[in-house]
Design an enzyme around this catalytic site. Structure first.
Site, short mmCIF file in Angstrom:
data_model
loop_
_atom_site.label_atom_id
_atom_site.label_comp_id
_atom_site.label_asym_id
_atom_site.label_seq_id
_atom_site.Cartn_x
_atom_site.Cartn_y
_atom_site.Cartn_z
CE LYS A 1 -10.06 51.88 77.07
NZ LYS A 1 -11.55 51.17 76.98
C1 LIG Z 1 -12.17 51.47 77.99
C2 LIG Z 1 -13.60 50.76 77.80
C3 LIG Z 1 -14.55 51.14 78.86
C4 LIG Z 1 -14.44 52.10 80.28
O1 LIG Z 1 -13.93 53.14 79.86
P1 LIG Z 1 -13.30 54.27 80.88
O2 LIG Z 1 -12.91 55.54 80.49
O3 LIG Z 1 -12.17 53.38 81.35
O4 LIG Z 1 -14.41 54.31 81.94
C5 LIG Z 1 -16.00 50.70 78.52
N1 LIG Z 1 -16.28 50.07 77.23
C6 LIG Z 1 -15.11 49.54 76.68
C7 LIG Z 1 -15.91 48.84 75.30
C8 LIG Z 1 -13.87 50.03 76.62
O5 LIG Z 1 -12.77 49.77 75.86
#
Ligand SMILES: *Cc1c(COP(=O)(O)O)cnc(C)c1O
Length: 462
Positions: free
Chosen positions: A112
């Site tokens: 993210k």
């Molecule tokens: C947010 C997150 C996900 C999921 O991603 P999305 O975009 O919500 O599908 C998967 N793994 C980790 C470690 C995350 O922080």
């Protein structure tokens, strides 16, 4: 570029307005009126570009003129500064035609960061130019929160309120948020699950009157700029592995479907992408949809991959919108039906078309532990529990001679307990996060009561 709501009723907005606001007023998510497309020779000519140069080319058509090129280049470049590897991501070869794409080299060790470092710089730029202040309200299942906080903690025009489910995120995840003591950052621990936190945030965006005119914005994966930033590494990876001469499949640990939606858009933009494999933990609404056209809500379970403990997946609505010819009225009906009846399905043709690209797999906690061990023994490589769902799914669809890439969404040291239980090796935090657990924390614990939370937010926004 103009942006319209997935529910067809809200006002049309510019990129800059979409990026500094939240959910559309009709409850939908903003999407561009049309998708940019690149000829394959153009894409091939980008091989070897540094990440920020590639990102500029991929992102620019979504903005088309609202930000001068030089400024956009600087925003993108500034958004890549806090990564500890060159070019933001790192590709690791497990074996021939099988790679891991590490997306966790940013300040909070999850993928993210890639979008939220960019978004923070972008919002700061737009707000400074237009001399506006905004309040960001978000909900996190663990990783969004810290990545959002790191993205905006130094922005003078932004106050951030981040809701997280109390006691349902890891200690490290909590510390990554609550040890940021900047006065514009407010962490709120709500005694409930993530989906309730997310619903409350959605509700606040639908009825923003409680803020008495103060402008609200979102950083959850509903923000279009996040999706856009997440398109870039698909281009980067296909170019690095095949020069866009051959397609690549991706296996993507999923919750809100933001990450894999970037891959879907990359494919729409002309990138040779083969399969997109959505992997889930026991919260398998996405797996049930892709494997049997059953998108039905169940209660949320806590798992060892907490950042994917989600039942309602916000970007699913965008996928529906794209797959139904941008028909907002139809999506509005579908989503209202989903809200009232708790389930949704698509017609056979749509389902066939979607699943010619999208595949899926789900894994329970035992599967995840066993997979962390299997990958470690076989490749001497440590995956986090989310990434483990991705390698499980990749095994299901991997064929000889076709390239498969698993997106590694978090650094294993973010989830030390499950990793240590699985392989008896403690994954250490990287140097830039040492000492995190001994820093002082600041956060508010609050019951699951939207009025209390609204009141706190309004009082502390003034
Ligand atoms: C947010 C997150 C996900 C999921 O991603 P999305 O975009 O919500 O599908 C998967 N793994 C980790 C470690 C995350 O922080």
């Amino acid at each position: 570029m103009k942006y319209i709501s997935t529910r067809g009723q809200a006002e049309i907005k510019s990129f800059n307005d979409v990026v500094t606001s939240g959910l559309a007023s009709d409850g939908g998510l903003y999407c561009p009126v049309s998708m940019p497309f690149f000829e394959i020779d153009v894409i091939k000519s980008w091989k070897g570009l540094p990440y920020h140069e590639l990102a500029f080319r991929v992102i620019k058509p979504f903005i088309s003129g609202e930000i001068p090129d030089e400024d956009l280049k600087k925003i993108i470049k500034d958004g890549t500064k806090n990564f500890v590897v060159d070019n933001v991501t790192r590709l690791v070869k497990l074996e021939e035609d099988y790679h891991i794409l590490e997306l966790f080299h940013g300040p909070t060790l999850a993928f993210k960061d890639i979008a939220l470092q960019f978004l923070g710089k972008l919002q700061d730029y737009i707000l400074t130019k237009t001399n506006q202040d905004i309040v960001i309200i978000g909900a996190t299942s663990g990783d969004t929160g810290s990545a959002a906080i790191e993205g905006v903690k130094d922005c003078k025009h932004i106050t951030l309120f981040m809701l997280h489910p109390d006691d349902k995120i890891s200690t490290i995840q909590r510390h990554q948020m609550t040890t940021v003591l900047n006065p514009n950052i407010h962490n709120i621990a709500v005694s409930t699950y993530f989906d309730d936190c997310q619903d409350m945030v959605k509700e606040m965006f639908k009825h923003p009157e409680f803020m008495k005119g103060i402008r609200l914005s979102a950083v959850n994966s509903i923000n279009w700029a996040r999706i856009v930033a997440q398109i870039v590494y698909y281009f980067q990876t296909v170019l690095a592995l095949t020069g866009a001469e051959e397609p690549v499949s991706f296996s993507v640990p999923s919750g809100n479907l933001g990450d894999v939606f970037g891959g879907y858009l990359a494919k729409k933009m002309g990138l040779p992408v083969d399969l997109l494999i959505v992997s889930t933990n026991e919260n398998d609404i996405l797996h049930r949809f892709f494997s049997k056209n059953d998108y039905s809500k169940q209660s949320v379970k806590s798992t060892v991959a907490p950042s994917m403990d989600i039942q309602i997946s916000s970007n699913f609505e965008r996928l529906m919108f794209f797959e139904h010819n941008f028909d907002g009225n139809l999506i509005n009906k579908k989503m209202l039906k989903f809200r009232d009846e708790g389930h949704l399905e698509v017609d056979d043709d749509t389902y066939k078309r979607i699943t010619s690209t999208f595949k899926s797999a789900c894994a329970n906690d035992a599967d995840i532990r066993a997979e962390i061990e299997r990958v470690y023994k076989k490749y001497n490589y440590i995956v986090c529990p989310h990434t483990a769902t991705g390698t499980i799914a990749a095994e299901k669809y991997r064929v000889k001679g076709r390239k498969m890439v698993v997106l590694a969404t978090a650094h294993p040291s973010k989830f030390p307990d499950v990793v240590t239980e699985s392989i008896n090796v403690h994954p250490d935090l990287p140097p830039h996060l040492e000492g995190l657990l001994s820093k002082p924390e600041k956060y508010l614990k609050i019951p699951n009561d939207i009025d209390l939370i609204k009141n706190y937010i309004y009082q502390n926004s003034l």
